[in-house]
Design an enzyme around this catalytic site. Structure first.
Site, PDB file in Angstrom:
ATOM      1  N   GLU A 101      -1.724   5.810  -1.279  1.00  0.00           N
ATOM      2  CA  GLU A 101      -2.770   4.902  -1.774  1.00  0.00           C
ATOM      3  C   GLU A 101      -2.430   4.407  -3.168  1.00  0.00           C
ATOM      4  OE1 GLU A 101      -5.533   3.466  -1.028  1.00  0.00           O
ATOM      5  OE2 GLU A 101      -6.117   4.323   0.900  1.00  0.00           O
ATOM      6  N   ASP A 102      -2.842   3.193  -3.476  1.00  0.00           N
ATOM      7  CA  ASP A 102      -2.695   2.698  -4.843  1.00  0.00           C
ATOM      8  C   ASP A 102      -3.702   3.366  -5.768  1.00  0.00           C
ATOM      9  OD1 ASP A 102      -4.740   1.383  -3.481  1.00  0.00           O
ATOM     10  OD2 ASP A 102      -4.256  -0.610  -4.227  1.00  0.00           O
ATOM     11  N   ASP A 105     -10.906   5.558  -5.954  1.00  0.00           N
ATOM     12  CA  ASP A 105     -12.005   5.300  -6.897  1.00  0.00           C
ATOM     13  C   ASP A 105     -13.249   6.048  -6.388  1.00  0.00           C
ATOM     14  OD1 ASP A 105     -13.538   4.141  -8.904  1.00  0.00           O
ATOM     15  OD2 ASP A 105     -13.695   2.203  -7.930  1.00  0.00           O
ATOM     16  N   THR A 109     -13.130   4.579   0.898  1.00  0.00           N
ATOM     17  CA  THR A 109     -12.125   3.968   1.764  1.00  0.00           C
ATOM     18  C   THR A 109     -11.140   5.008   2.280  1.00  0.00           C
ATOM     19  OG1 THR A 109     -12.244   2.029   0.329  1.00  0.00           O
ATOM     20  CG2 THR A 109     -10.470   2.063   1.960  1.00  0.00           C
ATOM     21  N   ARG A 167      -1.415  -8.910  -8.411  1.00  0.00           N
ATOM     22  CA  ARG A 167      -0.770  -7.751  -7.766  1.00  0.00           C
ATOM     23  C   ARG A 167       0.681  -7.626  -8.201  1.00  0.00           C
ATOM     24  NH1 ARG A 167      -3.968  -5.948  -3.457  1.00  0.00           N
ATOM     25  NH2 ARG A 167      -5.055  -7.558  -2.306  1.00  0.00           N
TER      26      ARG A 167
HETATM   27  P1  IMP Z   1     -12.548   3.310  -3.163  1.00  0.00           P
HETATM   28  O1  IMP Z   1     -13.698   3.007  -4.092  1.00  0.00           O
HETATM   29  O2  IMP Z   1     -11.884   4.602  -3.522  1.00  0.00           O
HETATM   30  O3  IMP Z   1     -13.003   3.270  -1.737  1.00  0.00           O
HETATM   31  O4  IMP Z   1     -11.481   2.171  -3.378  1.00  0.00           O
HETATM   32  C1  IMP Z   1     -11.541   1.038  -2.572  1.00  0.00           C
HETATM   33  C2  IMP Z   1     -10.580  -0.019  -2.972  1.00  0.00           C
HETATM   34  O5  IMP Z   1     -11.094  -0.645  -4.124  1.00  0.00           O
HETATM   35  C3  IMP Z   1      -9.177   0.397  -3.357  1.00  0.00           C
HETATM   36  O6  IMP Z   1      -8.311   0.601  -2.272  1.00  0.00           O
HETATM   37  C4  IMP Z   1      -8.769  -0.835  -4.137  1.00  0.00           C
HETATM   38  O7  IMP Z   1      -8.389  -1.881  -3.266  1.00  0.00           O
HETATM   39  C5  IMP Z   1     -10.059  -1.214  -4.827  1.00  0.00           C
HETATM   40  N1  IMP Z   1     -10.065  -0.713  -6.215  1.00  0.00           N
HETATM   41  C6  IMP Z   1     -10.669   0.385  -6.724  1.00  0.00           C
HETATM   42  N2  IMP Z   1     -10.450   0.473  -8.055  1.00  0.00           N
HETATM   43  C7  IMP Z   1      -9.667  -0.591  -8.378  1.00  0.00           C
HETATM   44  C8  IMP Z   1      -9.091  -1.069  -9.605  1.00  0.00           C
HETATM   45  O8  IMP Z   1      -9.219  -0.496 -10.694  1.00  0.00           O
HETATM   46  N3  IMP Z   1      -8.368  -2.216  -9.511  1.00  0.00           N
HETATM   47  C9  IMP Z   1      -8.166  -2.901  -8.346  1.00  0.00           C
HETATM   48  N4  IMP Z   1      -8.688  -2.493  -7.182  1.00  0.00           N
HETATM   49  C10 IMP Z   1      -9.431  -1.353  -7.198  1.00  0.00           C
HETATM   50 MG    MG Z   2      -8.296  -4.392  -3.381  1.00  0.00          MG
END
Ligand code: IMP
Ligand code: MG
Length: 182
Positions: A101-102, A105, A109, A167
């Site tokens: 994963e990148d 947050d 997801t 990106r």
């Molecule tokens: P989650 O909140 O962990 O479900 O993250 C969902 C998605 O939000 C990640 O896969 C990213 O695509 C996007 N995301 C969360 N934090 C960032 C950030 O700091 N920059 C860009 N995209 C983010």
């Molecule tokens: Mg995104």
């Protein structure tokens, strides 16, 4: 090498290109040690994880294959509920999967993707994220490999986007809070 000027929406470079490269090499070495003699499927969710995956896989010296998923949020759905728009090509049952994963947050997801992967009965299922942002965590998940723990609210570059842009920055930069809100 091309110079990428800091975009106007950004405040600072949070992680430079050499800092990222050094940590990615360390993570690759760790994975190579943990999976010595085994085969691993590195799975990423398009598109953000692609850049990290491409660099990470070249630092992993065990036998790897790559596979990809894509997900999209429902238009008016519950946050974190996503639908699969591209599924894996490979049969991963009985295999060692590392979900790459990148950023984690809220973890909603990754939590959902993990449940989909677990349903395929892999031998092992691990998570490797370049960035961990624990401040906004909602779902409890175990992360096996973490690149950097970050405190910035929103970051771009090295795969991370703001409305699909930036990106391609080779570094990771902090974004002005007002940009994320508007
Ligand atoms: P989650 O909140 O962990 O479900 O993250 C969902 C998605 O939000 C990640 O896969 C990213 O695509 C996007 N995301 C969360 N934090 C960032 C950030 O700091 N920059 C860009 N995209 C983010
Ligand atoms: Mg995104």
């Amino acid at each position: 090498m091309s110079e990428h000027p800091l975009p106007d929406i950004c405040t600072h470079i949070a992680l430079s290109e050499p800092q990222i490269a050094e940590r990615v090499a360390e993570l690759g070495a760790e994975i190579s040690r943990d999976f010595a003699g085994s085969q691993v499927v590195l799975v990423t969710v398009l598109k953000g994880g692609l850049f990290f995956l491409a660099d990470l896989c070249r630092e992993v010296t065990v036998d790897v294959t790559l596979d990809f998923m894509a997900v999209a949020p429902y238009a008016h759905g519950t946050p974190g509920r996503v639908r699969v728009t591209k599924d894996l090509d490979e049969d991963v049952s009985g295999r060692n999967i590392i979900l790459v994963e990148d950023v984690v947050d809220t973890a909603l997801t990754v939590n959902y993707v993990l449940s989909l992967l677990a349903a395929r009965k892999p031998e092992q299922l691990k998570v490797c994220t370049l960035l961990d942002k624990p401040a906004r965590r909602i779902a409890e998940i175990a992360i096996d490999y973490t690149g950097f723990t970050m405190t910035e609210d929103f970051l771009v570059g090295y795969g991370l986007d703001v409305r699909s842009r930036h990106r391609n920055l080779p570094y990771i930069a902090g974004v002005r809070p007002e940009v994320v809100l508007t």
